[in-house]
Write a protein that holds these residues in place. Structure first.
Motif, mmCIF file in Angstrom:
data_model
loop_
_atom_site.group_PDB
_atom_site.id
_atom_site.type_symbol
_atom_site.label_atom_id
_atom_site.label_comp_id
_atom_site.label_asym_id
_atom_site.label_seq_id
_atom_site.Cartn_x
_atom_site.Cartn_y
_atom_site.Cartn_z
ATOM 1 N N UNK B 162 25.664 12.879 -27.020
ATOM 2 C CA UNK B 162 24.750 13.476 -26.035
ATOM 3 C C UNK B 162 25.459 13.627 -24.693
ATOM 4 N N UNK B 163 25.066 14.681 -23.981
ATOM 5 C CA UNK B 163 25.670 14.990 -22.687
ATOM 6 C C UNK B 163 25.017 14.172 -21.587
ATOM 7 N N UNK B 164 25.804 13.769 -20.600
ATOM 8 C CA UNK B 164 25.221 13.272 -19.357
ATOM 9 C C UNK B 164 24.743 14.464 -18.528
ATOM 10 N N UNK B 165 25.631 15.415 -18.237
ATOM 11 C CA UNK B 165 25.254 16.583 -17.436
ATOM 12 C C UNK B 165 24.437 17.559 -18.290
ATOM 13 N N UNK B 166 23.449 18.208 -17.701
ATOM 14 C CA UNK B 166 22.712 19.240 -18.443
ATOM 15 C C UNK B 166 23.620 20.377 -18.904
ATOM 16 N N UNK B 167 23.163 21.098 -19.923
ATOM 17 C CA UNK B 167 23.866 22.304 -20.367
ATOM 18 C C UNK B 167 22.947 23.491 -20.165
ATOM 19 N N UNK B 168 23.487 24.679 -20.266
ATOM 20 C CA UNK B 168 22.690 25.887 -20.023
ATOM 21 C C UNK B 168 21.718 26.168 -21.158
ATOM 22 N N UNK B 169 22.193 26.013 -22.390
ATOM 23 C CA UNK B 169 21.369 26.412 -23.539
ATOM 24 C C UNK B 169 20.027 25.702 -23.515
ATOM 25 N N UNK B 170 18.948 26.455 -23.636
ATOM 26 C CA UNK B 170 17.612 25.897 -23.709
ATOM 27 C C UNK B 170 16.980 25.616 -22.372
ATOM 28 N N UNK B 171 17.715 25.898 -21.308
ATOM 29 C CA UNK B 171 17.263 25.445 -20.001
ATOM 30 C C UNK B 171 16.127 26.306 -19.440
ATOM 31 N N UNK B 172 16.041 27.570 -19.906
ATOM 32 C CA UNK B 172 14.993 28.445 -19.374
ATOM 33 C C UNK B 172 13.609 27.928 -19.752
ATOM 34 N N UNK B 173 13.471 27.569 -21.023
ATOM 35 C CA UNK B 173 12.150 27.109 -21.482
ATOM 36 C C UNK B 173 11.887 25.652 -21.140
#
Lengths: 528, 528
Positions: B162-173
């Protein structure tokens, strides 16, 4: 110049006033010095060579009978001056000069790493290794050794792995004439005194390989003292270091020398990985020319990431059977990989020497598609029990003509080498994107191929000449119509016409671009 | 003790006088300190914990609103004392003590490397990773995150990447509720000020994984800032270091944490290999517990020989399709290898997410036979477009039940792990010599097997129980008669009775010794 010649004549400040040597040839200075005590240990001798722009410092060495030598491989043509330094008055501050002439035909200089995974000579000529192993060929007496040289003159091999120290196998019938240290076999050695006659003989053989255009991959240590009686593998670190430094001083000026720290290093149980790294770093420091350095494994693979290692010298028969396996070592270390030992062609009761000729040739092609290189040897005893692997002398296997055929194909391939094209799935295509492809089908024996290439470097409408290669029959058959490629889907380019193939194993295709490739803009995004 | 309590009461020398924490649990000290300036940068706080025999020094951290915390994972039960040091008066020389109670059921301590290529918990229990990846599951809001936890409670996975920093994918919803730094998205960050709420949330999720018996393979950096707007991948080295140190200070006391420096490190083009090695060595120095450390590649493989790397976290779909391929990485680095990314089960137009359930299960078995481990994820969008790989939430693929079945087999296998048995030729047998074997036939679908095993560890006449495993149907069928082995030739032991097999892909055999194995004397000579 006149002043220096006068100085030489009047003050004996130099023994060699001025003579010529070829660029990348061996220039040698002979000096007379003390013969008392132990000159191998007591006397330090170095020389500094300079052409004004570049300075190279080399070790001299004691060659017996009061004779000291300094050898130098001029890296550039033109005038070089030299001056010695020593802890003995008769050997220090000797000076001279000479002119390095341009290299003669066939002299391309030493081999180094090129394009990350490949090799080239110093003059820019690509070097594509097709090597073999004959451990003790230079310990078997002049009669056999000269036969070996005759065999090599028409064999396909441009690299030979060979031991410095003798090995046990074959020694009963053909004992070494010389031994590396003062003393007598089996174990009466003075490890502090080298035997110059042994090394002069070795140098002669290395020089003869050089003159045949063959690189000498010199193996400094090995575990093949079967009775554990000579003690060359149980010397102290000080003795090991002195031995390596002496070998470098004598042989580094031979342009065709490579340093292989050991064969099957992990079977030499008297040394640790740290010992090998220590020795590798010393070679790196002592060899002023940076000849290639490697270490060859038995079962346990060395850490080839260490920075003194220029290329991977691998024993791995299983990995060499398939490009998709072999390529993983290249990816792991990002250095050139030579499968110096991928099992042997032979008829032996040990499973490491039971390859058929077909299997040997296949392994060479598989490692080629993996962007790496194979290594040959054979274990097929003659009536007397001689085998190529140990003695050289004569080749009896079926693979060598096919390796000669492969070598011609490699030599005609792009200078940058053959690199895997897209190893995302099973790897069977290699070359240079958009310019040149080898498609190798191995054992799959298809009856046709629907041309499909990974997109990198390809241009819509680009045409390729296709040739069918039979790696065993050694034929190249042109396909009449050129292939014309167009993009298909996210990853591929395809050509419409299926290529008929002979439906037998060991078939390859060579595709050569008839039109210029696409620019780097055609490269796909990192995430495929 | 009384004296210390008195000191606490009278002089406020400590905020926590004495309470309990579990061995390998999180003991926490809260201290009040300055809130002015920038405490994240200005204030240094460490604490030294000692049980008399062992001393552990840990970093404290600022948690906002004038609150400072020091977390400690007691490596031993019993009484521990602690004292703080700080460059601020209110935080320095605070002292206290507590008693670490024995671990509760299910708490086996942190995972480390065992038997060179495998893993185990600190209490000696073997750990056989069956991992999955859900990059952003902890950035998706409580509703989805709690669904994910429910799914995990019955899923086969004991490790999550799992990532600590957010990722772009899925972020819109499903935009993250919290961000790691003070400021506002997309790019208005103060990299010198962390957002404690973000990290408290992350810790809550890591702790919930821990309580489910799941290791959290925390990815510190990634390239999935698709618009290159947040700037987490372009921080300075000083900012990167401070971030890593803050994460270690907050999370190292969680026993289930692993450090993954990056996902697809080579796609983060703003950092060099030297940057990664620097960061890896800092983690090695800062983490007092030595949690596992790795770095995961995209296309270019990192130098896993570096000594800060505890195990190989590999992305390589092609190598994971065959034990004979996968084993080469294990041989190259002689560390545990987890194929954390071997392509995904999925229905995506990208070729890295098109595995069938069968292919995913096969890759897990192939990597198992290679003495290494697989890694799962899936790319099968639901109606809303959610995928397990990015969000977690729900599993839709066919492989998870089969991975649960495999995990049961792994957990019942020898504690030392499953090691390749003789990779001299194609590798399809693994286990522990003379005691336990898995024979995996992959796609070959044979209808019978003539029992033949490499000789190491076997005793003439030794008997084995045999069971036929259908890796897809998840059945284990005993073979009636035990196998009795005897030596044959130089390399093998054979049993006379052929085992009938169902002639379909994905079949394995499990052989378990009924008699004691041979001693180490039965091991063959080094040269085979």
């Amino acid at each position: 110049m006149l002043r220096r010649v006068l100085a030489c004549l009047l003050l004996a400040l130099c023994s060699v006033a001025a003579h010529a040597a070829e660029q990348w040839g061996v220039f040698e200075v002979e000096l007379k010095g003390p013969a008392d005590g132990n000159p191998f240990v007591d006397v330090q001798l170095t020389a500094r060579f300079s052409n004004g722009a570049q300075t190279v410092e080399v070790d001299g060495f004691y060659d017996g009978d009061g004779a000291y030598r300094v050898r130098f491989m001029p890296p550039r043509p033109g005038r070089w001056t030299w001056v010695t330094h020593s802890n003995r008055w008769p050997l220090t501050n000797k000076q001279g000069e000479f002119t390095a002439t341009p290299p003669k035909p066939g002299n391309h200089g030493p081999v180094g790493v090129r394009h990350q995974h490949h090799f080239g000579y110093a003059d820019g000529t690509p070097y594509k290794p097709v090597g073999t192993t004959m451990y003790s060929w230079a310990h078997r007496g002049n009669a056999l050794e000269e036969q070996t040289l005759k065999t090599l003159a028409t064999a396909p091999f441009n690299k030979v792995r060979m031991l410095v120290f003798p090995q046990t196998a074959g020694i009963d019938k053909h004992p070494p004439e010389h031994w590396p240290f003062a003393g007598t076999p089996p174990a009466n050695w003075d490890f502090a005194r080298f035997n110059p006659a042994f090394f002069r003989h070795l140098e002669q053989r290395v020089g003869q390989l050089r003159d045949l255009g063959i690189e000498a991959d010199l193996i400094l240590h090995h575990p093949y003292d079967d009775k554990r009686e000579w003690g060359f593998a149980t010397m102290t670190r000080e003795q090991d270091d002195r031995y390596a430094r002496y070998v470098v001083a004598r042989l580094a000026a031979y342009r065709n020398v490579w340093w292989s720290l050991a064969n099957e290093f992990d079977f030499i149980r008297t040394k640790t990985d740290e010992d090998w790294a220590h020795l590798g770093r010393l070679l790196q420091r002592w060899d002023p020319y940076g000849h290639l350095r490697s270490i060859h494994n038995g079962k346990r693979i060395y850490n080839h990431a260490e920075d003194w290692i220029t290329h991977v010298s691998m024993q791995h028969g299983m990995a060499a059977t398939e490009a998709s396996r072999a390529v993983l070592f290249r990816e792991a270390w990002r250095k050139p990989v030579i499968f110096d030992e991928l099992k042997y062609e032979g008829r032996h009761d040990r499973r490491w020497a039971q390859l058929s000729g077909q299997q040997m040739v296949h392994a060479f092609w598989a490692t080629t598609i993996a962007g790496s290189y194979g290594g040959h040897s054979e274990f097929i005893p003659d009536a007397e029990g001689l085998i190529w692997l140990a003695q050289g002398v004569a080749l009896r296997g079926e693979s060598p003509p096919r390796l000669a055929f492969l070598r011609k194909i490699l030599d005609a391939a792009p200078a940058e080498g053959i690199d895997p094209i897209d190893a995302f799935d099973d790897l069977f295509i290699a070359g240079q994107p958009g310019r040149y492809y080898l498609v190798y089908f191995g054992d799959r024996a298809p009856t046709e191929w629907l041309p499909k290439l990974y997109l990198t470097g390809l241009r819509d409408g680009q045409r390729f000449k296709a040739e069918i290669i039979d790696t065993w029959a050694m034929t190249v058959s042109p396909v009449k119509e050129p292939l014309q490629f167009k993009p298909q889907g996210r990853y591929d380019f395809v050509a419409p016409n299926a290529i008929k193939l002979p439906g037998k194993p060991g078939i390859a295709l060579r595709l050569t671009a008839l039109d210029t490739p696409a620019g780097p803009g055609a490269r796909p995004a990192h995430d495929d």
